[in-house]
Scaffold this motif. Structure first.
Motif: not given
Lengths: 443, 311
Positions: A74-75, A208, A258, A260-263, A266, A269-270, A273, A275, A415, A418
């Protein structure tokens, strides 16, 4: 308090012989008190090393030390920094993330004397640390081992061999120098395509947050693509930037849809997992896999970035320890920073963090923890860049740091990728980026 | 009689008078009311008024906070594409979310009101759960549901042969996602406010209307809505302010992405001010909410006051 604090003269006297700390104290708490805001490490138990080093120093120097481990969740650490700078009150020393020494330069005590001693003792720092931690001839903060990291590739040995025909262990052998001349951006692209076809795409985000931005920064730099040059000129509409964007667009088609939505979670986890065949990260993903998916961890190998036409660049994100200008016990603060950067202190931090923490010092890239980490044996050997095989850099450099910080935090490069990937004409993307960057250069 | 006694008499009278005056002063309802509200006034001064003025002061400084630049930060914002996108997105987000919350709250309040008294308390309790949970916590759960790679929602869609949906990866879906979570979180507030308003409508009005032959729609239109109108207006205003200034849901779910398409004022201000190290510009962005919300507040409260005067 002045009579009981460490004086500058005593500090200089004590450090003149390159001896680390050993100041100046007689009697219990004779050197006053010190409060430190450390970064709360996300590796379980890693704070313990810092705590023990500080306690040992405090006992020896008779300084009453108060330590706070402040989370970056939470910075919270960023908010605390902003609040303390505004209030001109708070901790004496604060752990400052990558861009923060530059942002708060006016609020920080110069630490040239500390850096002189440490460079003599531990070797020089890499260019990124100089870029971020110094302004002209003034050192703003001391590079912190805790939290500093390189985000190079972490590949799956088996999947890279099976789908891309690349033996990452042979390319980056444990205990030896890299054999990676063929590890270029073209080879990287082919491997990405092969792994994508094999159903195990490279896990590189286009979001981002910093993991996405760091990879983009390294690839842009491999083409010599800078949005703003060292002198502050906007250089968005240049051939290297066009080449970098063209390349990234090709690469992005082989990334997860997906992306562009990675944080920052992500990619971890990739990998864990099972993958994906490659992510760009410090060893935290591997460390989690070791606990949660041992079969994945056994196949992981951290190594260097691919080389582009302008060289081989890896993202390096240092943390710093800065002393606030309003600190009331600067000599003691400087003495503590020296104690936190001795060989033994650094080795302890690296060990307790499972090899995650990286010292920025040239002589400290071959500590045993990285050589001995397993499974597989040697997985972290190349993580600290022991053979200086790649240039450690940060996205948006070499722009003046105040501008680069904006480019980095606004994720301008990802950006751009994308926008271009989603069908915007290249020139329109460049024009958009140019307008954005021009805004960042305002005083 | 000793001199001292004689001379003490006027003092005692004066003290008695002063005590009486103080007692009268403290007996005044306005004084008591003021003293009771004093802690709140102090809190508002410290936590709201002072930070507001300080934010206004910060917005007049240059990037490094070393010199006064007047309104230059605002002028600069007006030249930024992203700023206008954030204005548009904030309005879209707030208006859509508040409208949906109001409609859902209204419908659910009627359904709960129509539930027999015995089971009503359980329903009220269950329906309030989203609202009483800390939004950061519940949004994290939604984040997992929307996860692009491992989403439970996508797994369900796959079971019926649909998807996968890029919940937070595509601008349109990401906007929808943050609105959905905001509605999920905020609709119970509308429900409970509307339910309270419904319960305060005198039953006699409905009975009379029923005798006169009014149908369901006529009862709703001519009795329920006019009686609830002030509550609807004030709830909407309150929710509009909170939704407009929303930070946690958007920040946790999308952090303003993809490509800034879900930023609202608060998240963009945070990105610029705290993460980007440009505190004056961040303060300017956050202050930009004030005139927009002030206009909304003036219109809504004027309407409420007019009705109060008529009543």
């Amino acid at each position: 308090m002045a009579g009981t604090q460490l004086t500058r003269r005593r500090f200089m006297h004590a450090t003149a012989a390159a001896a680390v700390s050993a100041p100046f104290v007689r009697g219990a708490q004779a050197a006053g008190s010190l409060s430190v805001g450390f970064w709360d490490h996300w590796v379980p138990g890693a704070n313990k090393a810092t705590e023990e080093i500080v306690r040992a120093w405090a006992d020896k120097e008779k300084v009453a030390v108060k330590m706070d481990f402040i989370t970056s969740q939470g910075n919270k650490n960023l908010l605390t920094i902003a609040a303390e700078a505004q209030a001109k009150s708070g901790h004496d020393i604060f752990a400052l993330p990558t861009w923060y020494p530059q942002d708060y330069a006016e609020h920080l005590e110069p630490v040239n004397d500390v850096m002189d001693v440490l460079i003599q003792q531990n070797g020089d720092v890499n260019g990124t640390v100089s870029y971020l931690g110094r302004t002209k001839d003034r050192w703003l903060a001391v590079p912190a081992t805790v939290g500093s990291q390189i985000k190079g590739p972490c590949s799956r040995i088996d999947l890279m061999r099976q789908h891309a025909g690349i033996d990452v262990q042979a390319m980056y052998p444990a205990g030896g120098p890299p054999q990676a001349d063929a590890w270029t951006l073209e080879a990287f692209l082919k491997a990405a395509e092969a792994c994508h076809r094999g159903g195990v795409p490279f896990g590189i985000g286009l979001g981002q947050t910093s993991d996405s931005v760091d990879t983009a920064g390294a690839i842009f730099q491999s083409f010599g693509a800078a949005l703003v040059d060292q002198a502050g000129n906007v250089t968005v509409k240049s051939d290297p930037v066009r080449q970098a964007l063209e390349y990234y667009k090709k690469l992005a088609t082989f990334l997860p849809p997906d992306a562009p939505a990675w944080d920052d979670a992500s990619n971890n986890k990739w990998l864990v997992s099972g993958r994906g065949a490659l992510i760009c990260n410090p060893p935290s993903a591997w460390a989690v896999a070791k606990r949660d998916a041992p079969n994945v961890a056994q196949q992981c190998w951290l190594h260097g970035m691919p080389a582009g036409p302008r060289g081989r660049f890896a993202p390096f994100l240092p943390f710093f320890w800065g002393i606030w200008a309003f600190s009331r016990n600067k000599p003691a603060a400087k003495s503590l920073l020296l104690a936190l950067s001795t060989h033994d202190a650094v080795a302890k931090m690296v060990d307790v963090s499972g090899g995650y923490d990286l010292p920025a010092w040239a002589k400290l890239t071959t500590l045993p923890t990285w050589a001995e980490a397993e499974p597989p044996k040697g997985v972290l050997y190349h993580y600290p860049n022991p053979h200086h095989h790649q240039t450690l850099s940060i996205a948006a450099a070499p722009a003046p740091p105040a501008v680069a910080n904006q480019i980095y935090n606004q994720a301008t490069m990802t950006k751009m990728v994308v926008r271009y990937l989603q069908g915007e004409p290249l020139d329109a993307t460049l024009s958009w980026a140019e307008r954005e960057v021009e805004g960042f250069t305002r005083g | 009689m000793p001199d001292g006694v004689i001379s003490a008499q006027p003092d005692a009278t004066a003290a008695k008078f002063q005590f009486g005056a103080a007692r009268n002063f403290f007996r005044q309802r306005s004084t008591v009311g003021f003293l009771f509200t004093l802690p709140l006034i102090l809190l508002i001064l410290i936590l709201v008024i002072y930070p507001s003025f300080y934010a206004a002061y910060l917005s007049t400084l240059n990037k490094r906070m070393t010199s006064f630049v007047g309104l230059a930060n605002f002028a600069f914002l007006f030249t930024r594409e992203t700023f206008w996108m954030v204005v548009k997105q904030s309005c879209l987000f707030a208006v859509t979310a508040v409208f949906l919350k109001a409609v859902i709250g209204f419908v659910v309040a009627h359904l709960v009101n129509a539930t027999p008294a015995r089971g009503q308390r359980k329903w009220r309790g269950m329906l309030l759960v989203p609202w009483v949970m800390p939004p950061a916590l519940s949004t994290l759960t939604w984040l997992w549901l929307f996860d692009p790679s491992y989403s439970a929602l996508n797994w369900l869609l796959a079971l019926v042969g649909l998807g996968p949906v890029p919940w937070t990866g595509d601008a349109a879906w990401a906007r929808l996602s943050v609105i959905v979570v905001n509605v999920w979180y905020g609709a119970p507030f509308f429900m409970i406010m509307y339910l309270a308003a419904l319960k305060s409508v005198p039953a006699e009005l409905y009975e009379v209307a029923a005798i006169d032959g009014a149908g369901w729609w006529q009862r709703l239109w001519y009795i329920t809505l006019p009686m609830m109108r002030n509550i609807i207006a004030i709830t909407t205003l309150f929710s509009l302010i909170v939704t407009f200034a929303n930070f946690d849901i958007v920040w946790i779910l999308t952090a303003g992405g993809p490509v800034d398409r879900t930023h609202v004022f608060a998240t963009w201000a945070f990105r610029l001010g705290i993460q980007g190290g440009d505190i004056p510009l961040g303060a300017s962005v956050s202050l930009f909410m004030v005139p927009i919300l002030a206009v909304a507040a003036i219109f809504i409260l004027r309407d409420v006051n007019k009705r109060a005067e008529r009543i």
